[in-house]
Write a protein that holds these residues in place. Structure first.
Motif, mmCIF file in Angstrom:
data_model
loop_
_atom_site.group_PDB
_atom_site.id
_atom_site.type_symbol
_atom_site.label_atom_id
_atom_site.label_comp_id
_atom_site.label_asym_id
_atom_site.label_seq_id
_atom_site.Cartn_x
_atom_site.Cartn_y
_atom_site.Cartn_z
ATOM 1 N N ILE A 73 2.756 60.812 24.285
ATOM 2 C CA ILE A 73 2.180 61.166 22.993
ATOM 3 C C ILE A 73 2.452 60.011 22.041
ATOM 4 N N ASN A 74 1.387 59.399 21.554
ATOM 5 C CA ASN A 74 1.502 58.303 20.597
ATOM 6 C C ASN A 74 0.683 58.682 19.374
ATOM 7 N N PRO A 75 1.353 58.977 18.228
ATOM 8 C CA PRO A 75 0.626 59.442 17.052
ATOM 9 C C PRO A 75 -0.254 58.382 16.400
ATOM 10 N N GLY A 76 -0.087 57.127 16.822
ATOM 11 C CA GLY A 76 -1.001 56.075 16.376
ATOM 12 C C GLY A 76 -0.718 55.549 14.993
ATOM 13 N N PRO A 77 -1.694 54.936 14.377
ATOM 14 C CA PRO A 77 -3.068 54.863 14.853
ATOM 15 C C PRO A 77 -3.262 53.761 15.883
ATOM 16 N N SER A 79 -4.351 57.329 17.762
ATOM 17 C CA SER A 79 -3.622 58.370 18.490
ATOM 18 C C SER A 79 -3.987 58.326 19.965
ATOM 19 N N LYS A 80 -2.989 58.676 20.803
ATOM 20 C CA LYS A 80 -3.223 58.686 22.250
ATOM 21 C C LYS A 80 -2.349 59.759 22.878
ATOM 22 N N ILE A 81 -2.960 60.576 23.746
ATOM 23 C CA ILE A 81 -2.221 61.583 24.508
ATOM 24 C C ILE A 81 -2.591 61.412 25.970
ATOM 25 N N VAL A 82 -1.568 61.338 26.828
ATOM 26 C CA VAL A 82 -1.782 61.285 28.267
ATOM 27 C C VAL A 82 -1.050 62.482 28.860
ATOM 28 N N VAL A 83 -1.776 63.282 29.624
ATOM 29 C CA VAL A 83 -1.176 64.438 30.269
ATOM 30 C C VAL A 83 -1.797 64.569 31.667
ATOM 31 N N LEU A 84 -0.959 64.822 32.661
ATOM 32 C CA LEU A 84 -1.428 64.993 34.026
ATOM 33 C C LEU A 84 -1.463 66.485 34.363
ATOM 34 N N LEU A 85 -2.535 66.884 35.033
ATOM 35 C CA LEU A 85 -2.692 68.268 35.432
ATOM 36 C C LEU A 85 -2.565 68.376 36.943
ATOM 37 N N ASP A 86 -1.855 69.394 37.410
ATOM 38 C CA ASP A 86 -1.726 69.657 38.841
ATOM 39 C C ASP A 86 -2.864 70.558 39.269
ATOM 40 N N LEU A 87 -3.608 70.089 40.275
ATOM 41 C CA LEU A 87 -4.770 70.840 40.757
ATOM 42 C C LEU A 87 -4.441 71.583 42.028
#
Length: 87
Positions: A73-77, A79-87
């Motif tokens: 989570i990078n509030p920026g500017p 802004s950037k959010i990286v999240v991995l989902l388990d399938l």
């Protein structure tokens, strides 16, 4: 929806986990939401969407869980959010 957590990372994971829970228990698909983060540990969100209907929405891969692995989570500017989902 109102969710609380100890930090932003946990708050993001709890929020996405709640969206998965809504689909698993009520077949609710979230299409958009209005989100407010209060004091970096509480999310207030209004969720909008539809109930899943295979004829209308089709069929794809189901999300099982959200992972802390590589969470960013990078509030920026900007802004950037990286999240991995388990399938």
């Amino acid at each position: 929806v109102k969710l609380e957590s100890i930090d932003l990372d946990s708050l993001l994971v709890n929020y996405v986990s709640h969206l998965i829970y809504l689909f698993d228990t009520e077949n609710f698909l979230v299409s958009s939401s209005d989100i407010a983060i209060v004091e970096s540990n509480t999310i207030n969100a209004q969720l909008y969407g539809d109930f899943y209907d295979e004829r209308k929405h089709g069929y794809g891969v189901e999300v099982k869980a959200v992972s802390y692995h590589m969470l960013e989570i990078n509030p920026g500017p900007p802004s950037k959010i990286v999240v991995l989902l388990d399938l």
